[in-house]
Design a protein around this motif. Structure first.
Motif, PDB file in Angstrom:
ATOM      1  N   ASN A 114      85.835 -96.251-100.155  1.00 34.77           N
ATOM      2  CA  ASN A 114      86.904 -97.009-100.813  1.00 34.77           C
ATOM      3  C   ASN A 114      87.539 -98.067 -99.909  1.00 34.77           C
ATOM      4  OD1 ASN A 114      88.499 -97.532-103.111  1.00 34.77           O
ATOM      5  ND2 ASN A 114      90.166 -96.242-102.340  1.00 34.77           N
ATOM      6  N   GLY A 115      86.706 -98.738 -99.116  1.00 35.97           N
ATOM      7  CA  GLY A 115      87.207 -99.833 -98.291  1.00 35.97           C
ATOM      8  C   GLY A 115      87.886 -99.428 -97.000  1.00 35.97           C
ATOM      9  N   ASP A 116      87.958 -98.140 -96.702  1.00 36.13           N
ATOM     10  CA  ASP A 116      88.647 -97.686 -95.499  1.00 36.13           C
ATOM     11  C   ASP A 116      87.802 -97.814 -94.234  1.00 36.13           C
ATOM     12  OD1 ASP A 116      90.980 -97.000 -96.861  1.00 36.13           O
ATOM     13  OD2 ASP A 116      90.187 -95.036 -97.416  1.00 36.13           O
ATOM     14  N   VAL A 117      86.502 -97.987 -94.394  1.00 41.42           N
ATOM     15  CA  VAL A 117      85.602 -98.090 -93.247  1.00 41.42           C
ATOM     16  C   VAL A 117      84.388 -98.895 -93.688  1.00 41.42           C
ATOM     17  CG1 VAL A 117      84.459 -95.913 -93.826  1.00 41.42           C
ATOM     18  CG2 VAL A 117      84.365 -96.752 -91.481  1.00 41.42           C
ATOM     19  N   ILE A 118      83.733 -99.556 -92.749  1.00 41.04           N
ATOM     20  CA  ILE A 118      82.516-100.308 -93.055  1.00 41.04           C
ATOM     21  C   ILE A 118      81.333 -99.359 -93.099  1.00 41.04           C
ATOM     22  CG2 ILE A 118      80.898-102.043 -92.169  1.00 41.04           C
ATOM     23  CD1 ILE A 118      83.324-103.412 -90.833  1.00 41.04           C
ATOM     24  N   ILE A 119      80.575 -99.416 -94.191  1.00 46.36           N
ATOM     25  CA  ILE A 119      79.301 -98.695 -94.277  1.00 46.36           C
ATOM     26  C   ILE A 119      78.199 -99.667 -93.877  1.00 46.36           C
ATOM     27  CG2 ILE A 119      77.639 -97.577 -95.813  1.00 46.36           C
ATOM     28  CD1 ILE A 119      80.060 -95.858 -95.266  1.00 46.36           C
ATOM     29  N   ALA A 120      77.372 -99.260 -92.919  1.00 48.96           N
ATOM     30  CA  ALA A 120      76.331-100.144 -92.418  1.00 48.96           C
ATOM     31  C   ALA A 120      74.971 -99.468 -92.460  1.00 48.96           C
ATOM     32  CB  ALA A 120      76.644-100.575 -90.980  1.00 48.96           C
ATOM     33  N   GLY A 121      73.938-100.296 -92.581  1.00 52.35           N
ATOM     34  CA  GLY A 121      72.579 -99.797 -92.479  1.00 52.35           C
ATOM     35  C   GLY A 121      72.149 -99.756 -91.025  1.00 52.35           C
ATOM     36  N   ASP A 245      85.702 -86.607 -94.287  1.00 50.44           N
ATOM     37  CA  ASP A 245      86.398 -86.110 -93.097  1.00 50.44           C
ATOM     38  C   ASP A 245      86.499 -87.197 -92.033  1.00 50.44           C
ATOM     39  OD1 ASP A 245      86.510 -83.611 -94.295  1.00 50.44           O
ATOM     40  OD2 ASP A 245      84.622 -82.949 -93.388  1.00 50.44           O
ATOM     41  N   TYR A 246      85.420 -87.940 -91.842  1.00 43.59           N
ATOM     42  CA  TYR A 246      85.382 -88.954 -90.798  1.00 43.59           C
ATOM     43  C   TYR A 246      86.245 -90.164 -91.135  1.00 43.59           C
ATOM     44  CZ  TYR A 246      81.545 -86.308 -88.728  1.00 43.59           C
ATOM     45  OH  TYR A 246      80.783 -85.325 -88.143  1.00 43.59           O
ATOM     46  N   ILE A 247      86.388 -90.462 -92.430  1.00 44.70           N
ATOM     47  CA  ILE A 247      87.207 -91.611 -92.818  1.00 44.70           C
ATOM     48  C   ILE A 247      88.626 -91.441 -92.310  1.00 44.70           C
ATOM     49  CG2 ILE A 247      88.173 -92.889 -94.776  1.00 44.70           C
ATOM     50  CD1 ILE A 247      85.695 -91.973 -96.367  1.00 44.70           C
TER      51      ILE A 247
END
Length: 274
Positions: A114-121, A245-247
């Protein structure tokens, strides 16, 4: 057309489509359509369009990359020579289904955070078609990370094994690399993480650290007043069940290799409508 796409078609064609050439008249023209038998995020429709148009097949209608699709949705409508359509069919579908699968997986994780962290490949992509995997990640809303080895410095465990320690490797990179390249370094211990953040690595990746270890690193960075020195990325062991949990810990980036090396392709089909 991209040489990779040209090779895909040549590889599938071999010395000719002996089936179509035996049963379909050379001048037969047909309508055809691609339909979804699955749900998710569509990606690669422009690549499929390029493949068909390379054989002078007319694309009369197609949905847009990034749109949500469900079972039964019409994705593309085409008209052209029947032999040419069937020649391109499998190559176009394979790439379209894979890219849509990658985009769908990426989008699922992006929605989870939900925009709280960048998801990257990552660079754990299919050989030769990494650019299309990366394109799919972007369509799904994830960050592409590195496209290739020259994008940025990413000092990994094997680099460190040669040099001797993470800090030594970081200092050599800061001395020798161009100012224009960001430097990321992979660490496995609290001590190495602190040292690399103190020395202002652009990004510090906490590799395969569990929740407790990640929490300890971030707490220590805050205590020392150096948290702002580096972006903190975590990678390894992150899945749908534990990502929440990590977010809450306040990491900046979560990279997930499984988005490209393990995503399920969506299921599409091409049908002739003479």
């Amino acid at each position: 057309m991209d040489k990779i796409l040209e090779y895909m078609l040549e590889e599938d064609e071999g010395f000719g489509d002996v089936t179509s050439n035996s049963v379909i008249d050379e001048l037969d023209e047909v309508n055809a359509y691609i339909v979804s038998k699955d749900e998710g995020i569509l990606a690669g429709i422009n690549v499929a369009k390029e493949l068909f148009e390379s054989r002078k097949v007319r694309v009369l209608f197609h949905l847009s990359d990034g749109c949500e699709i469900k079972k039964g949705d019409l994705l593309m409508f085409i008209h052209g020579n029947a032999r040419d359509i069937l020649l391109v069919e499998r190559t176009a579908l394979n790439l379209l289904m894979r890219m849509s699968g990658v985009a769908s997986a990426a989008n699922k994780y992006v929605n989870l955070v939900n925009g709280d962290v960048i998801i990257a490949g990552t660079r754990k992509t299919q050989p030769a078609i990494g650019k299309y995997d990366k394109m799919a990640l972007k369509i799904g809303g994830a960050d592409t990370h590195r496209f290739s080895l020259d994008d940025m410095l990413l000092i990994k465990d094997n680099h460190i094994a040669v040099v001797g320690s993470p800090l030594d490797a970081l200092k050599k990179a800061q001395k020798n690399a161009s100012f224009s390249k960001k430097i990321e370094i992979e660490v496995e211990t609290l001590e190495d993480a602190i040292a690399c953040v103190e020395n202002k690595a652009d990004i510090v990746m906490l590799d395969n650290m569990d929740y407790g270890k990640v929490s300890d690193v971030l707490d220590e960075l805050e205590k020392r007043g150096i948290r702002q020195n580096s972006l903190i990325e975590i990678s390894g062991g992150i899945n749908e069940d534990n990502i929440g949990d990590y977010i809450g810990l306040g990491v900046d980036i979560i990279s997930i290799g499984g988005l490209t090396h393990s995503s399920r392709s969506l299921d599409f089909s091409l049908k002739i409508d003479k």
